[in-house]
Design an enzyme around this catalytic site. Structure first.
Site, short mmCIF file in Angstrom:
data_model
loop_
_atom_site.label_atom_id
_atom_site.label_comp_id
_atom_site.label_asym_id
_atom_site.label_seq_id
_atom_site.Cartn_x
_atom_site.Cartn_y
_atom_site.Cartn_z
N ARG A 92 54.37 63.66 -46.91
CA ARG A 92 53.55 62.19 -46.46
C ARG A 92 52.23 62.40 -45.73
NH1 ARG A 92 57.59 60.59 -43.25
NH2 ARG A 92 58.66 59.27 -44.82
N TYR A 93 52.06 63.38 -45.12
CA TYR A 93 50.86 63.50 -44.57
C TYR A 93 50.26 65.00 -45.01
CZ TYR A 93 52.73 60.79 -40.79
OH TYR A 93 53.45 59.72 -40.35
N ARG A 96 51.44 68.63 -43.42
CA ARG A 96 52.94 68.82 -43.35
C ARG A 96 53.69 68.57 -44.40
NH1 ARG A 96 52.04 64.51 -38.91
NH2 ARG A 96 50.05 64.84 -39.71
N CYS A 105 75.68 67.45 -41.63
CA CYS A 105 75.43 67.63 -40.29
C CYS A 105 76.80 68.12 -39.25
CB CYS A 105 75.03 66.25 -39.76
SG CYS A 105 73.40 65.32 -40.64
N CYS A 109 76.10 60.60 -36.89
CA CYS A 109 75.69 59.74 -35.89
C CYS A 109 75.64 58.34 -36.35
CB CYS A 109 74.20 59.80 -35.33
SG CYS A 109 74.08 61.74 -34.72
N CYS A 112 72.49 56.68 -37.77
CA CYS A 112 71.30 57.68 -38.61
C CYS A 112 70.53 56.82 -39.46
CB CYS A 112 72.18 58.62 -39.20
SG CYS A 112 71.17 59.65 -40.02
N ARG A 114 69.46 58.19 -41.78
CA ARG A 114 69.38 58.83 -43.36
C ARG A 114 71.07 58.75 -43.54
NH1 ARG A 114 65.79 63.84 -41.89
NH2 ARG A 114 63.63 62.84 -42.73
N ASP A 272 65.55 52.64 -36.18
CA ASP A 272 65.21 52.33 -37.61
C ASP A 272 66.10 51.27 -38.08
OD1 ASP A 272 62.56 54.17 -38.18
OD2 ASP A 272 64.25 55.73 -38.00
N ASP A 309 58.53 54.36 -36.76
CA ASP A 309 58.43 54.59 -38.14
C ASP A 309 58.12 53.56 -39.06
OD1 ASP A 309 58.25 57.39 -39.45
OD2 ASP A 309 59.87 57.86 -38.20
N LYS A 316 54.31 57.20 -38.86
CA LYS A 316 54.92 57.22 -37.51
C LYS A 316 53.60 56.75 -36.35
CE LYS A 316 58.04 60.14 -36.61
NZ LYS A 316 57.48 61.45 -37.24
S1 SF4 Z 1 70.99 61.79 -36.85
FE1 SF4 Z 1 71.47 61.54 -39.02
S2 SF4 Z 1 70.82 63.48 -39.68
FE2 SF4 Z 1 70.80 63.75 -37.52
S3 SF4 Z 1 72.53 64.62 -37.06
FE3 SF4 Z 1 72.92 62.65 -36.76
S4 SF4 Z 1 73.85 62.04 -38.83
FE4 SF4 Z 1 72.66 63.98 -39.11
#
Ligand code: SF4
Length: 349
Positions: A92-93, A96, A105, A109, A112, A114, A272, A309, A316
């Protein structure tokens, strides 16, 4: 108070959560529907911590609210896919890249960003990893490689060692940064072998994702101390989450605990637009008010930058609160207690 029985394994099913007393049996059918959409996993330490902390439980235990989609929800809230020159890499940048080394994972979460992709396929296939490393090799502008996922530290120490060694052999890679929840949610993975793997490159940074001080169990604190003692620079990222850490006290407690553990609070993310996570979102005005209050209570070392973001992959940016406003030919400055002051650049009329 009765001590909770010691949890020794991860839980990945709604039935397991019912058995733990983390959800009611009558809620199980609807939560099964949630679990079909979004993966479920709590490690033993988080399973234990969730039993004693509503703030921890809310982060990992599914609720029916996740079935609610809102018009603004996005599949790819921060635009990872918009900037992917090869599979598994986000560029994206200019200086990096983000290398998505795994989609797995240790915990999943509930907020999340993603969540639509994590947990699907395990680690990046070797041919795709080779192609990503090749892209980094032939792009001299890339100075920093960010390993993320999923969670990069679910990979074995052997795999991490091989990857760090390959990146260390690329002269223009000045920094390797790992973003991880592992030191907090699965601290037993921070072994001597893993620390040695990280230490192969002179500048490996670990950014620890943690949102509430109740996650910082004695074992998590020991894992962070092992990393700090080994000379690994530590930063933290947190997400501002309604019902978890959206109070001055919760954030103050978290940031002070992190600094004591030699972890510099780096970013506080505005939540997000992930699908089914709307119940976690605060408004930006609420986030700014929290940050303004914290500035009056905490030293600068304890304060992260509150960031958004921009949806769609536009990057960001810090989102305040703003302490400085144009005022005629000078400035109006707000002090940490809310007082207003005039400032002129010296020598300017
Ligand atoms: S926020 Fe998403 S990517 Fe990060 S540990 Fe939790 S589930 Fe996994």
């Amino acid at each position: 108070m009765t001590a909770l029985p010691r949890r020794r394994a991860a839980v990945q099913t709604v039935a397991g959560l019912v058995a733990d007393g983390l959800v009611q049996a009558e809620d199980a059918p609807v939560l099964e529907r949630v679990a079909q959409d979004f993966r479920l996993r709590l490690t033993a330490p988080m399973r234990q911590a969730a039993g004693g902390s509503a703030a921890v439980a809310r982060q990992f235990v599914p609720t029916a609210e996740e079935l609610v989609s809102r018009p603004d929800d996005l599949f790819d809230p921060i635009g990872d896919d918009v900037h992917a020159p090869v599979p598994g890499l986000t560029h994206r940048y200019p200086d990096r890249v983000i290398l998505h080394v795994t989609k797995t994972c240790e915990v999943y979460c509930r907020f999340c960003f993603r969540r639509e992709t994590v947990g699907d396929t395990g680690h990046l296939p070797q041919d795709q990893l080779d192609a990503a490393l090749d892209y980094i090799r032939r792009t001299p502008a890339i100075w920093e490689v960010i390993l993320t996922g999923g969670d990069p530290l679910v990979l074995s120490a052997r795999r991490i060692a091989a990857l760090v060694a390959q990146l260390s052999a690329i002269a223009h890679v000045g920094v390797i940064r790992l973003h991880t929840r592992v030191p907090v949610v699965a601290p037993e993975r921070i072994t001597d072998d893993l620390v040695a793997a990280l230490r192969q490159h002179p500048s490996v940074w670990v950014v620890v994702h943690t949102n509430h001080a109740d996650e910082l169990t004695p074992e998590a604190r020991d894992a962070l101390t092992r990393l700090a003692d080994a000379g690994v620079p530590l930063l933290s990222q947190s997400v501002l989450l309604r019902g978890v850490n959206d109070t001055v006290e919760a954030l103050e407690h978290l940031f002070r605990a992190l600094i004591r553990l030699r972890v510099k609070p780096y970013y506080l993310h505005h939540c997000d637009l992930a699908r089914g996570a709307g119940h976690f979102r605060t408004t930006i005005a609420e986030g700014q008010a929290l940050m303004a209050a914290l500035r009056g209570r905490l030293s600068g070392t304890c304060l992260p930058t509150y960031v958004l973001d921009i949806p769609g992959g536009h990057g960001k940016v810090p989102i305040g609160p703003d302490h400085l406003h144009r005022d005629g030919d000078g400035w109006r400055v707000t002090d940490p207690n809310g007082g207003q002051h005039r400032y002129h650049d010296p020598g300017q009329s």
